[in-house]
Design a protein around this motif. Structure first.
Motif, PDB file in Angstrom:
ATOM      1  N   ARG A   1       0.826  -1.214   0.000  1.00 39.48           N
ATOM      2  CA  ARG A   1       0.000   0.000   0.000  1.00 39.48           C
ATOM      3  C   ARG A   1       0.859   1.263   0.000  1.00 39.48           C
ATOM      4  O   ARG A   1       0.550   2.235  -0.694  1.00 39.48           O
ATOM      5  CB  ARG A   1      -0.950   0.003   1.193  1.00 39.48           C
TER       6      ARG A   1
ATOM      7  N   PRO B   1      -6.995  -1.168  -5.458  1.00 43.08           N
ATOM      8  CA  PRO B   1      -6.882   0.004  -4.573  1.00 43.08           C
ATOM      9  C   PRO B   1      -8.167   0.821  -4.466  1.00 43.08           C
ATOM     10  O   PRO B   1      -8.566   1.208  -3.366  1.00 43.08           O
ATOM     11  CB  PRO B   1      -5.760   0.825  -5.221  1.00 43.08           C
TER      12      PRO B   1
ATOM     13  N   LEU C   1      -8.337   3.576  -1.575  1.00 40.46           N
ATOM     14  CA  LEU C   1      -6.937   3.967  -1.450  1.00 40.46           C
ATOM     15  C   LEU C   1      -6.481   4.692  -2.720  1.00 40.46           C
ATOM     16  O   LEU C   1      -6.669   4.188  -3.835  1.00 40.46           O
ATOM     17  CB  LEU C   1      -6.066   2.729  -1.224  1.00 40.46           C
TER      18      LEU C   1
ATOM     19  N   PHE D   1      -1.965  -2.748  -7.555  1.00 34.01           N
ATOM     20  CA  PHE D   1      -0.906  -2.552  -6.569  1.00 34.01           C
ATOM     21  C   PHE D   1       0.427  -2.991  -7.187  1.00 34.01           C
ATOM     22  O   PHE D   1       0.450  -3.824  -8.103  1.00 34.01           O
ATOM     23  CB  PHE D   1      -1.166  -3.411  -5.324  1.00 34.01           C
TER      24      PHE D   1
END
Length: 193
Positions: free
Chosen positions: A9, A85, A90, A148
């Motif tokens: 992340r 994400p 995110l 990611f």
């Protein structure tokens, strides 16, 4: 959250385009993310049409490696669904994408599978181009917020395992398969006026 997921992340947030990202850069990344994949079939068709027996053989093998890798990705995604994400809020998503499992990346699996096959089977000059294009697609898809970074690393591992699986079988069946494909190709051309 595990340390690996935290690292994934954090690295994603470092690469993902932020609020101040220029529109031209987003559009360029979308072009890379969506369109470079079309170079793979063009390259493989080119190797077939203008290549000798060895180039045709490596083109077929590269297709098989990529197909096995993508099939493995589907199985991985079905067994272990990892959210993208944007599915967990995110970063920024700069392009639309289905809300399916992100791990591993199908795009990167295709680039890595074809690139590794070309690299280890005598077409290194093409392999370098394919792998460089793959790295740019990997960057773009993370930058745009649909993958990611570890989705890309996982794709390379899946592609390498697909290559290792196909290679011993190809040693036994690759010659006859290529010969058959060439015969079918010639017969198909005989029907074209």
């Amino acid at each position: 959250m595990t340390q690996i997921e935290a690292f994934n992340r954090a690295l994603f947030l470092h690469i993902n385009g932020g609020d101040g990202t220029p529109a031209w850069l987003i559009q360029a990344a979308i072009g890379i993310a969506d369109n470079l994949i079309y170079l793979i079939p063009l390259l493989l068709v080119g190797l077939w049409l203008w290549g000798d027996h060895a180039r045709r053989s490596v083109a077929i093998k590269a297709c098989l490696v990529a197909l096995l890798g993508v099939a493995a990705n589907q199985a991985i995604g079905a067994l272990w669904s990892h959210p993208r994400p944007f599915m967990i809020g995110l970063g920024h998503a700069w392009m639309p994408h289905a809300a399916d499992s992100s791990f591993p990346s199908d795009h990167m699996t295709v680039f890595a599978g074809v690139g590794l096959t070309l690299l280890f089977d005598g077409a290194a000059e093409w392999a370098i181009l394919v792998l460089l294009a793959g790295v740019s697609v990997a960057w773009a898809r993370v930058f745009l917020g649909v993958h990611f970074p570890l989705d890309m690393a996982g794709a390379v591992v899946v592609a390498a395992l697909a290559y290792v699986t196909v290679t011993p079988l190809w040693r036994k069946t690759g010659g006859p398969m290529t010969n058959l494909a060439e015969r079918l190709y010639r017969k198909g051309l005989a029907f074209i006026p």
